[in-house]
Scaffold this active site. Sequence first.
Site, PDB file in Angstrom:
ATOM      1  N   HIS A   1      -9.137  -1.805  10.021  1.00  0.00           N
ATOM      2  CA  HIS A   1      -8.072  -1.698   9.015  1.00  0.00           C
ATOM      3  C   HIS A   1      -8.703  -1.843   7.630  1.00  0.00           C
ATOM      4  O   HIS A   1      -9.236  -2.903   7.282  1.00  0.00           O
ATOM      5  CB  HIS A   1      -7.017  -2.779   9.232  1.00  0.00           C
ATOM      6  CG  HIS A   1      -5.724  -2.524   8.519  1.00  0.00           C
ATOM      7  ND1 HIS A   1      -4.516  -2.574   9.164  1.00  0.00           N
ATOM      8  CD2 HIS A   1      -5.451  -2.217   7.232  1.00  0.00           C
ATOM      9  CE1 HIS A   1      -3.545  -2.315   8.309  1.00  0.00           C
ATOM     10  NE2 HIS A   1      -4.092  -2.097   7.112  1.00  0.00           N
ATOM     11  N   LEU A   2      -8.638  -0.787   6.873  1.00  0.00           N
ATOM     12  CA  LEU A   2      -9.189  -0.745   5.526  1.00  0.00           C
ATOM     13  C   LEU A   2      -8.654  -1.896   4.676  1.00  0.00           C
ATOM     14  O   LEU A   2      -7.463  -2.204   4.714  1.00  0.00           O
ATOM     15  CB  LEU A   2      -8.793   0.599   4.885  1.00  0.00           C
ATOM     16  CG  LEU A   2      -9.150   0.794   3.427  1.00  0.00           C
ATOM     17  CD1 LEU A   2     -10.645   1.021   3.291  1.00  0.00           C
ATOM     18  CD2 LEU A   2      -8.385   1.970   2.857  1.00  0.00           C
ATOM     19  N   HIS A   3      -9.527  -2.519   3.924  1.00  0.00           N
ATOM     20  CA  HIS A   3      -9.120  -3.531   2.951  1.00  0.00           C
ATOM     21  C   HIS A   3     -10.154  -3.568   1.834  1.00  0.00           C
ATOM     22  O   HIS A   3     -11.342  -3.572   2.074  1.00  0.00           O
ATOM     23  CB  HIS A   3      -8.935  -4.907   3.600  1.00  0.00           C
ATOM     24  CG  HIS A   3     -10.095  -5.382   4.406  1.00  0.00           C
ATOM     25  ND1 HIS A   3     -10.394  -4.889   5.657  1.00  0.00           N
ATOM     26  CD2 HIS A   3     -11.031  -6.312   4.143  1.00  0.00           C
ATOM     27  CE1 HIS A   3     -11.459  -5.497   6.139  1.00  0.00           C
ATOM     28  NE2 HIS A   3     -11.881  -6.374   5.220  1.00  0.00           N
ATOM     29  N   GLN A   4      -9.652  -3.558   0.610  1.00  0.00           N
ATOM     30  CA  GLN A   4     -10.526  -3.599  -0.560  1.00  0.00           C
ATOM     31  C   GLN A   4     -10.532  -5.018  -1.127  1.00  0.00           C
ATOM     32  O   GLN A   4      -9.479  -5.592  -1.377  1.00  0.00           O
ATOM     33  CB  GLN A   4     -10.050  -2.633  -1.635  1.00  0.00           C
ATOM     34  CG  GLN A   4     -10.871  -2.738  -2.910  1.00  0.00           C
ATOM     35  CD  GLN A   4     -10.818  -1.494  -3.724  1.00  0.00           C
ATOM     36  OE1 GLN A   4     -11.602  -0.591  -3.477  1.00  0.00           O
ATOM     37  NE2 GLN A   4      -9.907  -1.425  -4.659  1.00  0.00           N
TER      38      GLN A   4
END
Length: 178
Positions: free
Chosen positions: A137-140
Amino acid sequence: MTDPFRQDGAGKPDELDRLWTPHRMAYIRGENKPVDESVGECPFCRIPGLDDEAGLVVRRGELAYAVLNLYPYSPGHLMICPYRHVADYTDTTDAEAAEIADLTRAAMRVVREVSGAHGFNIGMNQGAIAGAGISAHLHQHVVPRWAGDQNFMPIIGRTKTLPELLTDTRELLAKAWS
């Protein structure tokens, strides 16, 4: 007075003080890391279903949200996550990418306003090999920085210090964001 129970790695007494951060052991042991990063098990998919305080959510957008990192590198360390379970930045829609960027810029403004951050580290670790703790899950990351903030503690002491509880930081940032 020397504490005879303080010892260096070789078991010899030393003169060092100890700053205990037992909350870090959960991260080190991987206690909250899902074995299965699929949609049902992914913490970034579960967090939006919690109330803001319980999930440490600072701001909700239409397609993405800002949440405090449970294991922050520095005070005010936020992550911007799309609601959709997507791993790779190139797979985000134009609207998701735009909202992630907008939330990142707003996060920088808010953190700078409430804490006087001197700078930021902004980044995404794409894939486990690149250091992503949860790669599905993408997270910046939006990591505030201050002059002299990373002294000997994380390098030699293997410890990061935080000046307030995460719930207090969440409340402060959420109020300022409004």
